[in-house]
Enzyme design. Structure first.
Site, PDB file in Angstrom:
ATOM      1  N   ASN A 196     -25.424 129.991  13.173  1.00  0.00           N
ATOM      2  CA  ASN A 196     -24.781 129.914  11.854  1.00  0.00           C
ATOM      3  C   ASN A 196     -24.899 131.200  11.047  1.00  0.00           C
ATOM      4  O   ASN A 196     -24.163 131.401  10.096  1.00  0.00           O
ATOM      5  CB  ASN A 196     -25.344 128.746  11.040  1.00  0.00           C
ATOM      6  CG  ASN A 196     -26.846 128.773  10.946  1.00  0.00           C
ATOM      7  OD1 ASN A 196     -27.546 128.817  11.959  1.00  0.00           O
ATOM      8  ND2 ASN A 196     -27.370 128.760   9.731  1.00  0.00           N
ATOM      9  N   ALA A 222     -19.700 116.884   8.830  1.00  0.00           N
ATOM     10  CA  ALA A 222     -18.282 116.909   8.435  1.00  0.00           C
ATOM     11  C   ALA A 222     -17.961 118.008   7.424  1.00  0.00           C
ATOM     12  O   ALA A 222     -16.847 118.532   7.400  1.00  0.00           O
ATOM     13  CB  ALA A 222     -17.881 115.546   7.869  1.00  0.00           C
ATOM     14  N   HIS A 223     -18.952 118.375   6.610  1.00  0.00           N
ATOM     15  CA  HIS A 223     -18.648 119.343   5.542  1.00  0.00           C
ATOM     16  C   HIS A 223     -18.424 120.759   6.061  1.00  0.00           C
ATOM     17  O   HIS A 223     -18.057 121.656   5.295  1.00  0.00           O
ATOM     18  CB  HIS A 223     -19.716 119.309   4.446  1.00  0.00           C
ATOM     19  CG  HIS A 223     -21.054 119.859   4.826  1.00  0.00           C
ATOM     20  ND1 HIS A 223     -21.507 121.071   4.371  1.00  0.00           N
ATOM     21  CD2 HIS A 223     -22.047 119.366   5.601  1.00  0.00           C
ATOM     22  CE1 HIS A 223     -22.729 121.292   4.838  1.00  0.00           C
ATOM     23  NE2 HIS A 223     -23.079 120.271   5.587  1.00  0.00           N
ATOM     24  N   THR A 235     -26.804 100.325   5.458  1.00  0.00           N
ATOM     25  CA  THR A 235     -25.361 100.170   5.248  1.00  0.00           C
ATOM     26  C   THR A 235     -24.656 101.518   5.431  1.00  0.00           C
ATOM     27  O   THR A 235     -25.104 102.536   4.899  1.00  0.00           O
ATOM     28  CB  THR A 235     -25.097  99.604   3.835  1.00  0.00           C
ATOM     29  OG1 THR A 235     -25.807  98.374   3.736  1.00  0.00           O
ATOM     30  CG2 THR A 235     -23.611  99.363   3.589  1.00  0.00           C
ATOM     31  N   CYS A 238     -29.771 127.580   2.976  1.00  0.00           N
ATOM     32  CA  CYS A 238     -31.083 127.206   2.456  1.00  0.00           C
ATOM     33  C   CYS A 238     -31.945 128.424   2.172  1.00  0.00           C
ATOM     34  O   CYS A 238     -32.914 128.337   1.439  1.00  0.00           O
ATOM     35  CB  CYS A 238     -31.778 126.265   3.423  1.00  0.00           C
ATOM     36  SG  CYS A 238     -31.316 126.521   5.107  1.00  0.00           S
TER      37      CYS A 238
HETATM   38  C1  LIG Z   1     -26.285 125.159  12.677  1.00  0.00           C
HETATM   39  C2  LIG Z   1     -26.575 124.131  11.642  1.00  0.00           C
HETATM   40  N1  LIG Z   1     -27.292 123.043  11.970  1.00  0.00           N
HETATM   41  C3  LIG Z   1     -27.573 122.086  11.073  1.00  0.00           C
HETATM   42  C4  LIG Z   1     -27.149 122.188   9.770  1.00  0.00           C
HETATM   43  C5  LIG Z   1     -27.494 121.112   8.799  1.00  0.00           C
HETATM   44  O1  LIG Z   1     -26.404 120.282   8.564  1.00  0.00           O
HETATM   45  P1  LIG Z   1     -26.402 119.286   7.288  1.00  0.00           P
HETATM   46  O2  LIG Z   1     -26.264 120.151   6.094  1.00  0.00           O
HETATM   47  O3  LIG Z   1     -25.220 118.404   7.490  1.00  0.00           O
HETATM   48  O4  LIG Z   1     -27.651 118.511   7.332  1.00  0.00           O
HETATM   49  C6  LIG Z   1     -26.414 123.322   9.365  1.00  0.00           C
HETATM   50  C7  LIG Z   1     -25.985 123.485   7.960  1.00  0.00           C
HETATM   51  O5  LIG Z   1     -26.099 124.543   7.371  1.00  0.00           O
HETATM   52  C8  LIG Z   1     -26.107 124.309  10.334  1.00  0.00           C
HETATM   53  O6  LIG Z   1     -25.417 125.399  10.017  1.00  0.00           O
END
Ligand SMILES: Cc1ncc(COP(=O)(O)O)c(C=O)c1O
Length: 379
Positions: free
Chosen positions: A150, A199-200, A236, A327
């Site tokens: 990422n 999904a986001h 739920t 983060c």
């Molecule tokens: C490679 C990767 N894994 C996991 C996540 C975490 O996903 P979520 O924000 O839906 O928990 C992210 C989000 O930044 C990501 O880029």
């Protein structure tokens, strides 16, 4: 003007997704576990969404477990492998998302499994020979390696890693959060145990995702409670989110090649322009099309004593980017990914990340702002 080039952190929700969710938000209040009309209607929406996801991934609907997103899906994959499937060795890398990295560390602290870190090169490529060496160690292993990083975009050769895992009878989990909706998957051809989705990351709603669980592995109850999600995950269901996810994945795969070509052309253009703009410019991770996630470009700018102000200055000029994963952006701690590949941490880096909605005019605007920030900083 303001441009949003932080799509690896999250993407804007597609208008069609909102349209699909609205009637459920307004009228679909039934509890999917209720056996009456109101419940049955909503339950049907969940199962239709599950079939939509399965159709795109060429797997069975029963292999899709809806979750609250990527983090939960990654956690479930690793914890169920260790707690329920006899795994006592986690093979991963130092440049995984914290959803995997921190989970592996937490499991290792319990003493139930040890963690090995496979060698990676300075571009974030996994050393497959070293992976094979680790797979030969004693014990039952799970390999957890992300499909695309990422922060630096480097792609993993999923099929090769899957074959290696099968050769040594290891489970294979890949965090596909950044590639889901951006590359086609065929899970009938790809032999893998777990992949994950949020999904986001492809214009769907936040707080919903899924874990693909290969039917060959059979986890036991993961969250105790009701019998939702075939009894594996009580609670739920997030019906609105699930409906939105299904619409988002439909839209993403409707014309995935066109999206890919559009975004890749913007990324290539940006690389070209940056090379013209700076004498010394580098990129973290792979940038070759075949080896690099097309939505992410991590730029390593020339050294400047204003490095720490770069993200802030760009933000003030209307360009939203990040210096790593969401983060860690804004935090003083450096990126564990850049550290993991041995990057020169004294040079400022910016992650630009694009979506199918990004335009060339936005890239031009961002480039202008970069130029003006550096004209001052390098003067
Ligand atoms: C490679 C990767 N894994 C996991 C996540 C975490 O996903 P979520 O924000 O839906 O928990 C992210 C989000 O930044 C990501 O880029």
């Amino acid at each position: 003007m303001r441009v949003y080039l932080d799509n690896a952190a999250t993407t804007p929700i597609a208008p069609e997704v909102v349209e699909a969710m609205l009637p459920v938000l307004k009228e679909g209040f039934g509890n999917p576990s209720s056996t009456h009309y109101y419940g049955r209607q909503i339950k049907a929406l969940i199962e239709t969404s599950r079939r939509t996801v399965a159709r795109h991934l060429v797997c069975e609907p029963s292999e899709i477990l809806f979750t609250s997103g990527g983090t939960e899906a990654d956690n479930i994959a690793l914890y169920s492998a260790v707690n329920q499937m006899g795994v006592n060795h986690i093979i991963t890398s130092t440049i995984e998302h914290h959803a995997v990295g921190h989970t592996a560390e937490a499991i290792s602290r319990t003493g139930k499994a040890c963690v090995s870190y496979v060698k990676i090169d300075s571009k974030g490529n996994v050393d497959l020979e070293d992976l094979e060496r680790l797979l030969q160690l004693e014990g039952k292993a799970i390999v957890s390696l992300m499909h695309a990083n990422n922060e630096i975009a480097t792609l993993l050769p999923l099929y090769e890693v899957s074959q290696l895992c099968r050769k040594y009878n290891a489970l294979f989990h890949s965090d596909t959060v950044q590639t889901m909706g951006h590359y086609p998957f065929n899970l009938t051809e790809l032999d893998i145990d777990f992949i994950t989705c949020a999904a986001h990351k492809f214009h769907g709603p936040k707080g919903v995702g899924f874990l693909y669980i290969n039917k060959k592995v059979k986890p036991d109850v993961l969250i105790h409670g009701g019998s939702q999600e075939r009894g594996l995950r009580g609670g739920t269901e997030n019906v609105y989110g699930i409906v939105g996810l299904a619409k988002a994945i439909d839209l993403a795969y409707e014309d995935v090649e066109a999206h890919q070509n559009h975004v890749q052309s913007l990324k290539s253009y940006m690389i070209e322009q940056l090379k013209k703009m700076f004498e010394t410019i580098d990129f973290h991770g792979e940038i070759d099309q075949e080896k690099s996630l097309y939505t992410v470009l991590n730029v390593c700018f020339p050294k400047t004593d204003k490095a720490s102000m770069l993200l802030f200055s760009l933000d003030l000029k209307g360009v939203a980017v990040s210096g790593g994963s969401a983060c860690t952006s804004g935090a003083t701690k450096g990126s564990h990914v850049l550290e993991g590949i041995g990057a020169d941490m004294t040079r400022p880096n910016v992650r630009f990340s694009f979506s199918r909605y990004t335009t060339k005019a936005e890239i031009d605007f961002a480039l202008e702002q970069v130029k003006s920030v550096f004209t001052v900083a390098l003067a």
